[in-house]
Design an enzyme around this catalytic site. Structure first.
Site, PDB file in Angstrom:
ATOM      1  N   HIS A  77       2.717  -6.143  -4.853  1.00 53.90           N
ATOM      2  CA  HIS A  77       2.715  -4.848  -5.529  1.00 53.90           C
ATOM      3  C   HIS A  77       3.262  -3.813  -4.578  1.00 53.90           C
ATOM      4  CE1 HIS A  77       1.335  -1.371  -7.825  1.00 53.90           C
ATOM      5  NE2 HIS A  77       1.251  -2.210  -8.844  1.00 53.90           N
ATOM      6  N   ASP A 125      -1.255  -8.690 -13.435  1.00 57.17           N
ATOM      7  CA  ASP A 125      -0.610  -9.605 -14.381  1.00 57.17           C
ATOM      8  C   ASP A 125      -0.894 -11.073 -14.086  1.00 57.17           C
ATOM      9  OD1 ASP A 125       0.582  -7.737 -16.048  1.00 57.17           O
ATOM     10  OD2 ASP A 125       2.197  -7.388 -14.624  1.00 57.17           O
TER      11      ASP A 125
HETATM   12  N1  CMC Z   1       6.785 -13.763  -4.135  1.00 60.69           N
HETATM   13  C1  CMC Z   1       7.400 -13.967  -2.956  1.00 60.69           C
HETATM   14  N2  CMC Z   1       7.745 -12.994  -2.088  1.00 60.69           N
HETATM   15  C2  CMC Z   1       7.455 -11.738  -2.448  1.00 60.69           C
HETATM   16  C3  CMC Z   1       6.812 -11.443  -3.664  1.00 60.69           C
HETATM   17  C4  CMC Z   1       6.469 -12.511  -4.525  1.00 60.69           C
HETATM   18  N3  CMC Z   1       5.866 -12.273  -5.692  1.00 60.69           N
HETATM   19  N4  CMC Z   1       6.650 -10.108  -3.787  1.00 60.69           N
HETATM   20  C5  CMC Z   1       7.182  -9.574  -2.663  1.00 60.69           C
HETATM   21  N5  CMC Z   1       7.654 -10.566  -1.859  1.00 60.69           N
HETATM   22  C6  CMC Z   1       8.268 -10.377  -0.536  1.00 60.69           C
HETATM   23  C7  CMC Z   1       9.675  -9.832  -0.660  1.00 60.69           C
HETATM   24  O1  CMC Z   1      10.636 -10.877  -0.719  1.00 60.69           O
HETATM   25  C8  CMC Z   1       9.803  -8.978   0.580  1.00 60.69           C
HETATM   26  O2  CMC Z   1      10.066  -9.834   1.667  1.00 60.69           O
HETATM   27  P1  CMC Z   1      10.954  -9.276   2.916  1.00 60.69           P
HETATM   28  O3  CMC Z   1      10.206  -8.125   3.477  1.00 60.69           O
HETATM   29  O4  CMC Z   1      11.041 -10.452   3.839  1.00 60.69           O
HETATM   30  O5  CMC Z   1      12.274  -8.889   2.322  1.00 60.69           O
HETATM   31  C9  CMC Z   1       8.400  -8.419   0.776  1.00 60.69           C
HETATM   32  O6  CMC Z   1       7.512  -9.368   0.144  1.00 60.69           O
HETATM   33  C10 CMC Z   1       8.202  -7.051   0.152  1.00 60.69           C
HETATM   34  O7  CMC Z   1       8.583  -7.151  -1.224  1.00 60.69           O
HETATM   35  P2  CMC Z   1       9.468  -6.109  -1.988  1.00 60.69           P
HETATM   36  O8  CMC Z   1      10.175  -6.787  -3.100  1.00 60.69           O
HETATM   37  O9  CMC Z   1      10.313  -5.366  -0.985  1.00 60.69           O
HETATM   38  O10 CMC Z   1       8.346  -5.157  -2.534  1.00 60.69           O
HETATM   39  P3  CMC Z   1       8.473  -4.131  -3.707  1.00 60.69           P
HETATM   40  O11 CMC Z   1       7.403  -3.159  -3.497  1.00 60.69           O
HETATM   41  O12 CMC Z   1       9.864  -3.626  -3.812  1.00 60.69           O
HETATM   42  O13 CMC Z   1       8.205  -5.019  -5.023  1.00 60.69           O
HETATM   43  C11 CMC Z   1       7.066  -6.184  -6.732  1.00 60.69           C
HETATM   44  C12 CMC Z   1       6.957  -5.119  -5.629  1.00 60.69           C
HETATM   45  C13 CMC Z   1       5.796  -6.122  -7.581  1.00 60.69           C
HETATM   46  C14 CMC Z   1       8.249  -5.875  -7.633  1.00 60.69           C
HETATM   47  C15 CMC Z   1       7.217  -7.572  -6.083  1.00 60.69           C
HETATM   48  O14 CMC Z   1       6.073  -7.855  -5.301  1.00 60.69           O
HETATM   49  C16 CMC Z   1       7.441  -8.656  -7.116  1.00 60.69           C
HETATM   50  O15 CMC Z   1       8.574  -8.888  -7.540  1.00 60.69           O
HETATM   51  N6  CMC Z   1       6.345  -9.372  -7.560  1.00 60.69           N
HETATM   52  C17 CMC Z   1       6.464 -10.337  -8.609  1.00 60.69           C
HETATM   53  C18 CMC Z   1       6.552  -9.641  -9.972  1.00 60.69           C
HETATM   54  C19 CMC Z   1       5.220  -9.070 -10.405  1.00 60.69           C
HETATM   55  O16 CMC Z   1       4.183  -9.711 -10.337  1.00 60.69           O
HETATM   56  N7  CMC Z   1       5.255  -7.821 -10.919  1.00 60.69           N
HETATM   57  C20 CMC Z   1       4.084  -7.149 -11.471  1.00 60.69           C
HETATM   58  C21 CMC Z   1       3.676  -5.957 -10.670  1.00 60.69           C
HETATM   59  S1  CMC Z   1       2.043  -5.327 -11.137  1.00 60.69           S
HETATM   60  C22 CMC Z   1       2.161  -4.808 -12.768  1.00 60.69           C
HETATM   61  C23 CMC Z   1       3.162  -3.752 -13.043  1.00 60.69           C
HETATM   62  O17 CMC Z   1       3.599  -2.987 -12.187  1.00 60.69           O
HETATM   63  O18 CMC Z   1       3.562  -3.636 -14.179  1.00 60.69           O
END
Ligand code: CMC
Length: 430
Positions: free
Chosen positions: A307, A365
């Site tokens: 998140h 989720d």
């Molecule tokens: N699986 C594997 N690696 C992950 C994941 C994951 N679910 N989430 C983040 N990472 C890694 C990402 O690759 C990055 O690694 P690095 O620093 O080496 O590049 C690091 O963790 C930080 O992630 P980010 O993508 O830069 O973080 P963000 O804040 O931009 O994204 C997120 C947040 C929720 C989009 C992301 O964690 C994600 O795609 N999660 C899976 C989708 C999900 O469950 N979404 C629902 C969110 S909660 C409900 C809502 O908001 O509606």
């Protein structure tokens, strides 16, 4: 001492003092509004990692501590003691209602739960296999064509009635999307049910048979709606605010929020989690998928994990996980192999160095889809459920924004990296 942050421009030698603002909770914010005018710089923050886009008094999140407050009330207390319509009142009006106020609010929502009969024709234009979120974007956007009498955003009475209409009609529109996809007749709302009960009634009853709303399912759905009702400046809420900042009507703004919610990084994750669990299939495959999630060359991510704000357990995920035990137990599905798989997957991920280091925890989720599934709600309706609940948050934020005295159109700047000036060449000379 004046609380300021001093910015020194080492190129020009100029400096400016920017006011440091303190909210009632959370990190202080320095106001960069004068930066361009006085130093000639913009700031760059793709994804809004360090940027507050507004003042807000609706919801507060402390991602490090795993705290979520609606109007100051902890989500755990609301989940335990409140109901969705009471939370809707709280988010919209800022205070918990007295009984009479809640009764009046409920009566208003009930009064507005039907949709214009002509709106039903809209559905006929969609193929039966259209994704319900696609239908939602279209039908909710079309509400502005039906309810002209509540689109004057400068009139507080119009704002109020538009918000109530959207909250009230969303379950009816959602259930109709589902009925259209399975070829069954639309079911009218019935005021004898609760908000969640009415949705179950409209989704699952048919004219030829009596349908009794299961109180366990009704309670579970109501609780999920409480948990999803708001989450401060997330992508869909920010979309609603940005669309609304131009003066667009509220129905169009909420339709834009539904579109933003649909993506798998946001509300679409609940659908993606279930599909992922089905793909993993068995506990023996978990390590293979965890390895894939850690591989930067592989687009696979552990859906329902991570998140932007929570660097601790999402408090909503904890409540939903506990509810999974109760609901699946009561509905006789406690041995659901996908629930077992999800719990094992969570355990493996939480003990894995990659997830520990990056502070990736289950989010709201991760478990919600398992409850929807136990309630008989099909996978492609999961994000629609989220949209129904979040309509309250969108409406509260839209109302808050329009009511602000300093409200102006949202207009970000950019770091332009395209070609500099070039002269047009006629096509035969290129
Ligand atoms: N699986 C594997 N690696 C992950 C994941 C994951 N679910 N989430 C983040 N990472 C890694 C990402 O690759 C990055 O690694 P690095 O620093 O080496 O590049 C690091 O963790 C930080 O992630 P980010 O993508 O830069 O973080 P963000 O804040 O931009 O994204 C997120 C947040 C929720 C989009 C992301 O964690 C994600 O795609 N999660 C899976 C989708 C999900 O469950 N979404 C629902 C969110 S909660 C409900 C809502 O908001 O509606």
């Amino acid at each position: 001492m004046v609380d300021v942050v001093t910015i020194i421009d080492s190129r020009s030698g100029k400096s400016i003092e920017l006011p440091l603002l303190h909210g009632t909770h959370g990190s202080p914010v320095f106001d960069i509004g004068r930066l361009y005018r006085e130093l000639g710089y913009f700031t760059l923050d793709p994804g809004f990692l360090s940027t507050a886009s507004c003042h807000s008094a609706v919801t507060f999140i402390d991602g490090e501590q795993g705290i979520l407050l609606y109007r100051g009330y902890p989500i755990e207390q609301l989940a335990e003691n409140s109901s969705f319509l009471e939370v809707a009142y709280l988010l919209m009006r800022g205070e918990l209602p007295m009984q009479q106020q809640l009764d009046n609010f409920t009566a208003l929502i009930n009064h507005h739960s039907m949709i214009n009969e002509s709106l039903k024709n809209f559905y006929l234009g969609f193929n039966h296999d259209a994704h319900p979120m696609a239908i939602m974007v279209g039908v909710v956007g079309s509400l502005s064509a039906f309810y002209h009498d509540s689109t004057d955003i400068h009139d507080p009475a119009h704002r109020e009635i538009a918000a109530l209409r959207m909250i009230a009609k969303m379950p009816t529109i959602a259930a109709a999307s589902y009925k259209h996809s399975i070829g069954e007749p639309f079911v009218y709302p019935s005021n004898k049910h609760s908000y969640a009960g009415n949705l179950l009634h409209m989704m699952f009853s048919v004219p030829s048979e009596e349908y009794v709303v299961d109180p366990v399912a009704e309670k579970a759905l109501d609780l999920i709606f409480v948990l999803h009702a708001d989450h401060e400046q997330n992508a869909s809420t920010s979309t609603v605010r940005l669309a609304g900042s131009s003066g667009a009507n509220p129905f169009a703004c909420i339709a834009s929020g539904i579109a933003a919610l649909w993506g798998p990084a946001h509300g679409g994750a609940n659908e993606a989690v279930l599909r992922m669990l089905e793909e993993i299939g068995d506990i023996s495959n978990i390590s293979k998928f965890i390895t894939r999630a850690k591989n930067k060359k592989d687009p696979f991510r552990l859906m329902g994990f991570g998140h932007r704000i929570y660097k601790n357990y999402d408090p909503r995920a904890r409540i939903i996980r506990d509810m999974c035990h109760k609901v699946l137990g009561k509905l006789g599905d406690e041995q659901d192999p996908l629930f077992e798989l999800a719990m094992r997957l969570e355990e493996v991920a939480l003990n894995d160095d990659y997830f520990i280091e990056k502070k990736l925890y289950p989010n709201v989720d991760f478990y919600s889809g398992l409850i929807y599934r136990a309630l008989g709600i099909p996978i492609n309706m999961f994000t629609v459920m989220f949209a129904i609940a979040r309509t309250v948050g969108w409406a509260a934020h839209w109302t808050e924004m329009i009511g602000e005295p300093e409200q102006r159109i949202g207009r970000p700047r950019q770091l332009y990296v395209g070609p500099q000036h070039r002269d047009y060449q006629p096509i035969d000379q290129r």
